[in-house]
Scaffold this motif. Structure first.
Motif, mmCIF file in Angstrom:
data_model
loop_
_atom_site.group_PDB
_atom_site.id
_atom_site.type_symbol
_atom_site.label_atom_id
_atom_site.label_comp_id
_atom_site.label_asym_id
_atom_site.label_seq_id
_atom_site.Cartn_x
_atom_site.Cartn_y
_atom_site.Cartn_z
ATOM 1 N N ARG A 99 0.800 -1.219 0.000
ATOM 2 C CA ARG A 99 0.000 0.000 0.000
ATOM 3 C C ARG A 99 0.836 1.274 0.000
ATOM 4 O O ARG A 99 0.355 2.332 -0.372
ATOM 5 N N PHE A 100 2.082 1.176 0.423
ATOM 6 C CA PHE A 100 2.911 2.373 0.533
ATOM 7 C C PHE A 100 4.018 2.435 -0.514
ATOM 8 O O PHE A 100 4.844 3.346 -0.484
ATOM 9 N N GLU A 101 4.019 1.489 -1.459
ATOM 10 C CA GLU A 101 5.011 1.503 -2.531
ATOM 11 C C GLU A 101 4.863 2.795 -3.339
ATOM 12 O O GLU A 101 3.769 3.156 -3.762
ATOM 13 N N ASP A 102 5.959 3.509 -3.516
ATOM 14 C CA ASP A 102 6.019 4.768 -4.263
ATOM 15 C C ASP A 102 5.249 5.911 -3.607
ATOM 16 O O ASP A 102 5.108 6.972 -4.200
ATOM 17 N N ALA A 103 4.727 5.717 -2.413
ATOM 18 C CA ALA A 103 4.003 6.787 -1.725
ATOM 19 C C ALA A 103 4.985 7.650 -0.938
ATOM 20 O O ALA A 103 5.975 7.147 -0.401
ATOM 21 N N GLU A 104 4.703 8.934 -0.877
ATOM 22 C CA GLU A 104 5.515 9.843 -0.074
ATOM 23 C C GLU A 104 4.782 10.097 1.233
ATOM 24 O O GLU A 104 3.643 10.547 1.235
ATOM 25 N N TRP A 105 5.451 9.785 2.343
ATOM 26 C CA TRP A 105 4.848 9.900 3.660
ATOM 27 C C TRP A 105 5.936 10.130 4.692
ATOM 28 O O TRP A 105 7.120 9.946 4.411
ATOM 29 N N HIS A 106 5.497 10.517 5.870
ATOM 30 C CA HIS A 106 6.424 10.556 6.999
ATOM 31 C C HIS A 106 5.644 10.187 8.255
ATOM 32 O O HIS A 106 4.419 10.297 8.299
ATOM 33 N N ALA A 107 6.389 9.738 9.247
ATOM 34 C CA ALA A 107 5.787 9.374 10.533
ATOM 35 C C ALA A 107 6.200 10.389 11.584
ATOM 36 O O ALA A 107 7.325 10.889 11.572
ATOM 37 N N THR A 108 5.267 10.672 12.479
ATOM 38 C CA THR A 108 5.575 11.545 13.608
ATOM 39 C C THR A 108 6.275 10.715 14.684
ATOM 40 O O THR A 108 6.295 9.473 14.618
ATOM 41 N N ASP A 109 6.797 11.382 15.684
ATOM 42 C CA ASP A 109 7.452 10.678 16.790
ATOM 43 C C ASP A 109 6.484 9.753 17.528
ATOM 44 O O ASP A 109 6.898 8.770 18.134
ATOM 45 N N ASP A 110 5.194 10.068 17.472
ATOM 46 C CA ASP A 110 4.187 9.258 18.162
ATOM 47 C C ASP A 110 3.546 8.200 17.269
ATOM 48 O O ASP A 110 2.583 7.544 17.671
ATOM 49 N N GLY A 111 4.049 8.036 16.031
ATOM 50 C CA GLY A 111 3.596 6.950 15.174
ATOM 51 C C GLY A 111 2.471 7.258 14.210
ATOM 52 O O GLY A 111 1.999 6.364 13.520
ATOM 53 N N ALA A 112 2.025 8.510 14.123
ATOM 54 C CA ALA A 112 1.034 8.871 13.112
ATOM 55 C C ALA A 112 1.736 8.946 11.761
ATOM 56 O O ALA A 112 2.812 9.528 11.647
ATOM 57 N N VAL A 113 1.149 8.333 10.744
ATOM 58 C CA VAL A 113 1.713 8.367 9.394
ATOM 59 C C VAL A 113 0.886 9.337 8.565
ATOM 60 O O VAL A 113 -0.341 9.215 8.486
ATOM 61 N N LEU A 114 1.568 10.313 7.949
ATOM 62 C CA LEU A 114 0.921 11.369 7.182
ATOM 63 C C LEU A 114 1.395 11.323 5.731
ATOM 64 O O LEU A 114 2.598 11.203 5.471
ATOM 65 N N MET A 115 0.444 11.435 4.816
ATOM 66 C CA MET A 115 0.740 11.324 3.390
ATOM 67 C C MET A 115 1.068 12.703 2.821
ATOM 68 O O MET A 115 0.300 13.658 3.000
ATOM 69 N N HIS A 116 2.183 12.811 2.113
ATOM 70 C CA HIS A 116 2.569 14.070 1.481
ATOM 71 C C HIS A 116 1.603 14.373 0.332
ATOM 72 O O HIS A 116 1.116 13.471 -0.339
ATOM 73 N N GLY A 117 1.336 15.646 0.115
ATOM 74 C CA GLY A 117 0.443 16.077 -0.953
ATOM 75 C C GLY A 117 -1.024 16.097 -0.544
ATOM 76 O O GLY A 117 -1.900 16.283 -1.387
ATOM 77 N N ALA A 118 -1.299 15.915 0.752
ATOM 78 C CA ALA A 118 -2.677 15.925 1.250
ATOM 79 C C ALA A 118 -3.152 17.360 1.458
ATOM 80 O O ALA A 118 -2.354 18.293 1.567
ATOM 81 N N ALA A 119 -4.473 17.527 1.537
ATOM 82 C CA ALA A 119 -5.067 18.837 1.805
ATOM 83 C C ALA A 119 -5.096 19.145 3.297
ATOM 84 O O ALA A 119 -5.150 20.301 3.697
ATOM 85 N N LEU A 120 -5.058 18.105 4.122
ATOM 86 C CA LEU A 120 -5.130 18.272 5.572
ATOM 87 C C LEU A 120 -4.474 17.087 6.244
ATOM 88 O O LEU A 120 -4.651 15.947 5.798
ATOM 89 N N TRP A 121 -3.721 17.358 7.298
ATOM 90 C CA TRP A 121 -3.186 16.311 8.171
ATOM 91 C C TRP A 121 -3.798 16.487 9.546
ATOM 92 O O TRP A 121 -3.829 17.597 10.083
ATOM 93 N N LEU A 122 -4.255 15.398 10.112
ATOM 94 C CA LEU A 122 -4.710 15.382 11.495
ATOM 95 C C LEU A 122 -3.953 14.291 12.232
ATOM 96 O O LEU A 122 -3.887 13.157 11.744
ATOM 97 N N GLU A 123 -3.397 14.631 13.371
ATOM 98 C CA GLU A 123 -2.801 13.630 14.247
ATOM 99 C C GLU A 123 -3.823 13.373 15.339
ATOM 100 O O GLU A 123 -4.271 14.314 16.004
ATOM 101 N N CYS A 124 -4.200 12.104 15.504
ATOM 102 C CA CYS A 124 -5.334 11.762 16.364
ATOM 103 C C CYS A 124 -5.040 10.560 17.243
ATOM 104 O O CYS A 124 -4.134 9.779 16.960
ATOM 105 N N LYS A 125 -5.870 10.433 18.284
ATOM 106 C CA LYS A 125 -5.866 9.199 19.064
ATOM 107 C C LYS A 125 -7.310 8.728 19.198
ATOM 108 O O LYS A 125 -8.246 9.528 19.290
ATOM 109 N N VAL A 126 -7.473 7.414 19.191
ATOM 110 C CA VAL A 126 -8.797 6.813 19.304
ATOM 111 C C VAL A 126 -9.334 7.044 20.713
ATOM 112 O O VAL A 126 -8.632 6.802 21.698
#
Length: 168
Positions: A99-126
């Protein structure tokens, strides 16, 4: 004059699916690190719930094999996908691909994975899960947000990806 489609003769689930497809939605990647690897899925059932406290919700099919893996993550990244993310969305919805082949992303120190090129990033907890029939409704507290208003979001309408017409 508009054309109406009578769905009374279709099986109830198909008729309802077609009816719901008339409501355009954005597409959100829900991703986190699991054993230092990105894991994620795509949803089009995303809503803002509350400003105080800051809450959003997503709905995930009970048949998902990915959600049980993500459910215990410390934090999740929700990325409102951009109009150039159709291929990524299809990968995130697939069962038999990296699912992540060729995708641009980064992870935060707390493990949230955010996709580059998005309109919005939210870091959340359930914060809670609610029975939603054949889906689970996942309530998430928003811990941080990053907005990219110049990015046109990916839109899903009538079971197709669509673009927005924007005035320049």
């Amino acid at each position: 004059m508009s054309t109406a489609t009578n769905l009374e003769t279709a099986p109830p689930e198909l008729a309802l699916r077609r009816a719901f497809s008339l409501f355009p939605t954005g597409v959100v990647a829900v991703c986190g690190l699991v054993d230092d690897r990105p894991v994620g899925l795509a949803v089009n059932s995303f809503i803002s719930v509350s400003l105080e406290p800051p809450l959003v919700a997503v709905s995930v099919a009970r048949t998902s094999s990915t959600w049980p893996v993500l459910a215990d993550s410390a934090q999740l990244g929700l990325s409102v996908l951009g109009s150039n993310h159709e291929a990524l969305c299809r990968k995130l919805a697939s069962r038999n691909t990296d699912r992540f082949e060729d995708a641009e992303w980064h992870a935060t120190d707390d493990g949230a994975v955010l996709m580059h090129g998005a309109a919005l990033w939210l870091e959340c907890k359930v914060t809670a899960t609610v029975d939603g029939g054949d889906h689970e409704i996942i309530l998430l507290e928003v811990l941080k947000s990053d907005l990219f208003p110049e990015v046109t979001p990916l839109v899903f309408h009538q079971s197709q990806f669509r673009g927005l017409l924007t005035e320049k």
